[in-house]
Motif scaffolding. Structure first.
Motif, PDB file in Angstrom:
ATOM      1  N   VAL A  44       0.829  -1.218   0.000  1.00  0.00           N
ATOM      2  CA  VAL A  44       0.000   0.000   0.000  1.00  0.00           C
ATOM      3  C   VAL A  44       0.861   1.265   0.000  1.00  0.00           C
ATOM      4  CG1 VAL A  44      -1.711   1.265   1.354  1.00  0.00           C
ATOM      5  CG2 VAL A  44      -1.905  -1.197   1.109  1.00  0.00           C
ATOM      6  N   GLN A  45       2.066   1.151   0.576  1.00  0.00           N
ATOM      7  CA  GLN A  45       2.961   2.324   0.636  1.00  0.00           C
ATOM      8  C   GLN A  45       3.326   2.841  -0.756  1.00  0.00           C
ATOM      9  OE1 GLN A  45       6.386   1.853  -0.292  1.00  0.00           O
ATOM     10  NE2 GLN A  45       6.919   4.000   0.060  1.00  0.00           N
ATOM     11  N   ILE A  47       1.529   3.738  -2.980  1.00  0.00           N
ATOM     12  CA  ILE A  47       0.665   4.885  -3.334  1.00  0.00           C
ATOM     13  C   ILE A  47       1.424   6.196  -3.118  1.00  0.00           C
ATOM     14  CG2 ILE A  47      -1.487   6.095  -2.720  1.00  0.00           C
ATOM     15  CD1 ILE A  47      -2.701   3.384  -2.009  1.00  0.00           C
ATOM     16  N   HIS A  51       1.036   9.888  -4.700  1.00  0.00           N
ATOM     17  CA  HIS A  51       0.326  10.777  -3.770  1.00  0.00           C
ATOM     18  C   HIS A  51       1.167  12.018  -3.433  1.00  0.00           C
ATOM     19  CE1 HIS A  51      -2.443  11.817  -0.548  1.00  0.00           C
ATOM     20  NE2 HIS A  51      -1.483  11.754   0.348  1.00  0.00           N
ATOM     21  N   GLN A 101      -6.590   9.823  -3.494  1.00  0.00           N
ATOM     22  CA  GLN A 101      -5.463   8.925  -3.205  1.00  0.00           C
ATOM     23  C   GLN A 101      -5.301   8.759  -1.693  1.00  0.00           C
ATOM     24  OE1 GLN A 101      -2.535  11.404  -4.894  1.00  0.00           O
ATOM     25  NE2 GLN A 101      -2.925  10.792  -7.010  1.00  0.00           N
ATOM     26  N   TRP A 105      -5.463   5.326   0.445  1.00  0.00           N
ATOM     27  CA  TRP A 105      -4.326   4.913   1.282  1.00  0.00           C
ATOM     28  C   TRP A 105      -4.760   4.773   2.743  1.00  0.00           C
ATOM     29  CZ3 TRP A 105       1.011   7.919   1.182  1.00  0.00           C
ATOM     30  CH2 TRP A 105       2.003   7.099   1.754  1.00  0.00           C
ATOM     31  N   THR A 109      -4.651   1.408   5.955  1.00  0.00           N
ATOM     32  CA  THR A 109      -3.654   1.703   6.996  1.00  0.00           C
ATOM     33  C   THR A 109      -4.292   2.274   8.270  1.00  0.00           C
ATOM     34  OG1 THR A 109      -3.258   3.821   5.877  1.00  0.00           O
ATOM     35  CG2 THR A 109      -1.700   2.046   5.449  1.00  0.00           C
TER      36      THR A 109
ATOM     37  N   VAL B  13      -3.569   0.002  -4.375  1.00  0.00           N
ATOM     38  CA  VAL B  13      -2.533   0.632  -5.204  1.00  0.00           C
ATOM     39  C   VAL B  13      -3.043   0.815  -6.635  1.00  0.00           C
ATOM     40  CG1 VAL B  13      -0.167   0.405  -6.078  1.00  0.00           C
ATOM     41  CG2 VAL B  13      -0.734  -0.411  -3.787  1.00  0.00           C
TER      42      VAL B  13
END
Lengths: 243, 44
Positions: A44-45, A47, A51, A101, A105, A109, B13
């Motif tokens: 996921v990071q 993004i 972003h 975004q 995200w 999280t 993503v």
């Protein structure tokens, strides 16, 4: 006031768009396929690589809108009003994407799509402030009033931009601090930098083309009205009454 | 999420990149069409 200028050189805009496609394609490929997976946030990071560049470009657009507003009020040159309109529209688009975004995200999280955290709240205020200015420009027909009111409103709305940037430092925010080469691990810096230049190039290209459209509309609005067609009797009268 | 670590998440993503580049691409194309359309009218 200087008249509206329809800016030449459209290839400059196309050139920046082509450069943006190249840089964003490369940066996204590195970010998605080459850069390592972050330990806590996992995939996921990734993004972040789109972003953060979106955030930087949106803030730069609003900064340039602020500069355009001041330049228009002091120089009374219409090209600054066209630039203001273009930077506002591109900035609002980037700001909207930034919020989208961020929400995408946030869900995996933080567990929520949205939180009224200082960074998110000030970013939402920034988005709706500049949407309001774009709406104001739509509703006012007189070009002089429209340009002056929009410039003043932009200067007022710009007060939120530094608050957005520093919000994560000033308050205890759920949002992480700014992602910079000092706060991001080495292998993750390259895609972030490449995409940052790509997004900046894209913003410049879009602003260049949108400025051209705004200048063209101003030219049409300020063009003198076409003379009314003379009737045959009026032509006769103008010629001395001999028919 | 497992023990404070996010597992998986590729769908998020893909959504973020997909929405971003779809919207920006559509906006860029609309600008190019309008600029070129206006240029054609100016030349006529």
């Amino acid at each position: 006031m200087a008249g509206p200028s329809n800016e030449k050189r459209p290839w400059v805009g196309y050139g920046f768009l082509a450069l943006a496609v190249l840089l964003l394609g490369t940066g996204s490929y590195i970010g998605l396929a080459v850069a390592p997976r972050e330990h806590y946030m996992g995939e996921v990071q990734r993004i972040m690589y789109v972003h953060v560049p979106t955030a930087w470009s949106a803030l730069l657009c609003f900064t340039f809108a602020f500069v355009s507003s001041i330049a228009f009020l002091f120089r009374h040159d219409w090209k600054w009003d066209s630039r203001l309109e273009a930077t506002l529209e591109v900035g609002v688009l980037l700001n909207f994407l930034l919020c989208m975004q961020g929400a995408i995200w946030a869900k995996p999280t933080w567990g929520v799509w949205w939180d009224w955290d200082p960074r998110l709240t000030t970013t939402a205020v920034m988005l709706f402030s500049f949407i309001g200015i774009l709406a104001l420009r739509r509703f006012v027909d007189d070009p002089v009033r429209r340009a002056t009111w929009a410039a003043v409103a932009t200067i007022v709305a710009f007060a939120d931009v530094p608050i957005v940037y520093f919000s994560v430092k000033w308050w205890n925010s759920l949002h992480q601090v700014q992602s910079t080469p000092q706060t991001v691990d080495g292998p993750m810096i390259t895609p972030l930098r490449v995409n940052a230049f790509g997004m900046l190039s894209l913003a410049i290209g879009l602003i260049t083309l949108r400025t051209r459209l705004a200048a063209r509309r101003l030219q049409n609005e300020m063009a003198p009205p076409l003379p009314e067609r003379e009737t045959s009797s009026e032509r006769v009268a103008a010629a001395g009454g001999e028919a | 999420m497992t023990g404070g670590i996010v597992v998986g998440g590729w769908e998020f993503v893909v959504a973020a990149y997909g929405i971003t580049f779809s919207v920006l691409g559509a906006y860029a194309v609309s600008l190019i069409v309008r600029v070129r359309g206006g240029k054609g009218r100016e030349e006529n």
